[in-house]
Write a protein that holds these residues in place. Sequence first.
Motif, PDB file in Angstrom:
ATOM      1  N   PRO A   1       7.260  10.917 -15.682  1.00 18.20           N
ATOM      2  CA  PRO A   1       7.758   9.724 -14.997  1.00 18.20           C
ATOM      3  C   PRO A   1       6.614   8.968 -14.317  1.00 18.20           C
ATOM      4  N   ALA A   2       6.637   7.660 -14.432  1.00 15.61           N
ATOM      5  CA  ALA A   2       5.603   6.831 -13.812  1.00 15.61           C
ATOM      6  C   ALA A   2       5.744   6.869 -12.298  1.00 15.61           C
ATOM      7  N   ARG A   3       4.612   7.042 -11.609  1.00  4.69           N
ATOM      8  CA  ARG A   3       4.587   7.069 -10.151  1.00  4.69           C
ATOM      9  C   ARG A   3       3.254   6.459  -9.740  1.00  4.69           C
ATOM     10  N   PHE A   4       3.290   5.183  -9.320  1.00  2.00           N
ATOM     11  CA  PHE A   4       2.045   4.517  -8.958  1.00  2.00           C
ATOM     12  C   PHE A   4       2.330   3.285  -8.107  1.00  2.00           C
ATOM     13  N   ALA A   5       1.264   2.757  -7.518  1.00  2.00           N
ATOM     14  CA  ALA A   5       1.346   1.508  -6.760  1.00  2.00           C
ATOM     15  C   ALA A   5       0.240   0.587  -7.260  1.00  2.00           C
ATOM     16  N   VAL A   6       0.495  -0.709  -7.186  1.00  3.92           N
ATOM     17  CA  VAL A   6      -0.467  -1.717  -7.621  1.00  3.92           C
ATOM     18  C   VAL A   6      -0.866  -2.527  -6.398  1.00  3.92           C
ATOM     19  N   PHE A   7      -2.181  -2.681  -6.216  1.00  5.22           N
ATOM     20  CA  PHE A   7      -2.705  -3.422  -5.076  1.00  5.22           C
ATOM     21  C   PHE A   7      -3.520  -4.613  -5.559  1.00  5.22           C
ATOM     22  N   ALA A   8      -3.479  -5.705  -4.818  1.00  2.94           N
ATOM     23  CA  ALA A   8      -4.215  -6.916  -5.168  1.00  2.94           C
ATOM     24  C   ALA A   8      -5.649  -6.840  -4.643  1.00  2.94           C
ATOM     25  N   VAL A   9      -6.373  -5.849  -5.121  1.00  3.85           N
ATOM     26  CA  VAL A   9      -7.783  -5.660  -4.781  1.00  3.85           C
ATOM     27  C   VAL A   9      -8.520  -5.251  -6.055  1.00  3.85           C
ATOM     28  N   ARG A  10      -9.835  -5.348  -6.033  1.00  5.35           N
ATOM     29  CA  ARG A  10     -10.626  -4.999  -7.226  1.00  5.35           C
ATOM     30  C   ARG A  10     -11.121  -3.561  -7.223  1.00  5.35           C
ATOM     31  N   THR A  11     -11.358  -2.995  -6.030  1.00  2.49           N
ATOM     32  CA  THR A  11     -11.933  -1.656  -5.953  1.00  2.49           C
ATOM     33  C   THR A  11     -11.233  -0.852  -4.859  1.00  2.49           C
ATOM     34  N   ARG A  12     -11.410   0.450  -4.910  1.00  2.00           N
ATOM     35  CA  ARG A  12     -10.848   1.315  -3.869  1.00  2.00           C
ATOM     36  C   ARG A  12     -11.484   0.994  -2.523  1.00  2.00           C
ATOM     37  N   ALA A  13     -12.776   0.662  -2.519  1.00  2.77           N
ATOM     38  CA  ALA A  13     -13.457   0.296  -1.268  1.00  2.77           C
ATOM     39  C   ALA A  13     -12.831  -0.962  -0.670  1.00  2.77           C
ATOM     40  N   GLU A  14     -12.499  -1.910  -1.521  1.00  4.84           N
ATOM     41  CA  GLU A  14     -11.848  -3.139  -1.043  1.00  4.84           C
ATOM     42  C   GLU A  14     -10.470  -2.825  -0.470  1.00  4.84           C
ATOM     43  N   LEU A  15      -9.764  -1.890  -1.087  1.00  4.66           N
ATOM     44  CA  LEU A  15      -8.467  -1.460  -0.558  1.00  4.66           C
ATOM     45  C   LEU A  15      -8.624  -0.849   0.832  1.00  4.66           C
ATOM     46  N   ALA A  16      -9.664  -0.050   1.022  1.00  2.00           N
ATOM     47  CA  ALA A  16      -9.896   0.565   2.331  1.00  2.00           C
ATOM     48  C   ALA A  16     -10.143  -0.488   3.401  1.00  2.00           C
ATOM     49  N   VAL A  17     -10.784  -1.598   3.024  1.00  2.00           N
ATOM     50  CA  VAL A  17     -11.074  -2.669   3.990  1.00  2.00           C
ATOM     51  C   VAL A  17      -9.834  -3.529   4.232  1.00  2.00           C
ATOM     52  N   GLN A  18      -9.157  -3.924   3.160  1.00  2.00           N
ATOM     53  CA  GLN A  18      -8.032  -4.857   3.292  1.00  2.00           C
ATOM     54  C   GLN A  18      -6.714  -4.172   3.640  1.00  2.00           C
ATOM     55  N   GLY A  19      -6.607  -2.899   3.317  1.00  2.00           N
ATOM     56  CA  GLY A  19      -5.445  -2.134   3.733  1.00  2.00           C
ATOM     57  C   GLY A  19      -4.274  -2.189   2.778  1.00  2.00           C
ATOM     58  N   PRO A  20      -3.248  -1.392   3.099  1.00  2.00           N
ATOM     59  CA  PRO A  20      -2.093  -1.249   2.220  1.00  2.00           C
ATOM     60  C   PRO A  20      -1.197  -2.480   2.143  1.00  2.00           C
ATOM     61  N   ALA A  21      -1.408  -3.454   3.009  1.00  2.00           N
ATOM     62  CA  ALA A  21      -0.601  -4.679   2.935  1.00  2.00           C
ATOM     63  C   ALA A  21      -0.888  -5.462   1.659  1.00  2.00           C
ATOM     64  N   THR A  22      -1.919  -5.062   0.910  1.00  2.00           N
ATOM     65  CA  THR A  22      -2.235  -5.724  -0.352  1.00  2.00           C
ATOM     66  C   THR A  22      -1.382  -5.199  -1.506  1.00  2.00           C
ATOM     67  N   CYS A  23      -0.461  -4.276  -1.222  1.00  2.00           N
ATOM     68  CA  CYS A  23       0.400  -3.719  -2.266  1.00  2.00           C
ATOM     69  C   CYS A  23       1.285  -4.813  -2.853  1.00  2.00           C
ATOM     70  N   VAL A  24       1.314  -4.902  -4.180  1.00  2.00           N
ATOM     71  CA  VAL A  24       2.174  -5.886  -4.840  1.00  2.00           C
ATOM     72  C   VAL A  24       3.340  -5.231  -5.568  1.00  2.00           C
ATOM     73  N   ALA A  25       3.232  -3.925  -5.848  1.00  2.00           N
ATOM     74  CA  ALA A  25       4.338  -3.238  -6.522  1.00  2.00           C
ATOM     75  C   ALA A  25       4.223  -1.733  -6.314  1.00  2.00           C
ATOM     76  N   THR A  26       5.379  -1.074  -6.192  1.00  2.00           N
ATOM     77  CA  THR A  26       5.444   0.380  -6.106  1.00  2.00           C
ATOM     78  C   THR A  26       6.487   0.861  -7.112  1.00  2.00           C
ATOM     79  N   VAL A  27       6.054   1.792  -7.975  1.00  2.00           N
ATOM     80  CA  VAL A  27       6.920   2.343  -9.014  1.00  2.00           C
ATOM     81  C   VAL A  27       7.046   3.842  -8.792  1.00  2.00           C
ATOM     82  N   ILE A  28       8.275   4.334  -8.762  1.00  2.00           N
ATOM     83  CA  ILE A  28       8.535   5.770  -8.622  1.00  2.00           C
ATOM     84  C   ILE A  28       9.573   6.156  -9.669  1.00  2.00           C
TER      85      ILE A  28
END
Length: 97
Positions: free
Chosen positions: A61-88
């Motif tokens: 089963p697919a379990r993932f989230a999509v964030f509007a960032v280019r890299t994991r480092a960018e995600l750490a800076v911009q935070g989880p509010a950049t999430c655009v979709a969550t699939v469980i």
Amino acid sequence: MQRLLAHGTVAIAGELRARPVVDAVRGAGLAVGQRPPRLPGTASLSPTPLVLLPPLTPGAPARFAVFAVRTRAELAVQGPATCVATVIAGRLLYRSR
């Protein structure tokens, strides 16, 4: 629960004690695991992304989230509010507007 999904949460770690929490986690389909022993401090929402789940595998089963960032480092800076979709479990449970 909706706020957790909006931040890309697909799994939680630790002991769930309250029945309403257990029911909400089960109902949403979040994976539950043990907190890694080497994380310092008390349990909390992580300020940096943690990837504790196994990678996606064919047929699982697919379990993932999509964030509007280019890299994991960018995600750490911009935070989880950049999430655009969550699939469980293959279901789209959160989509940003």
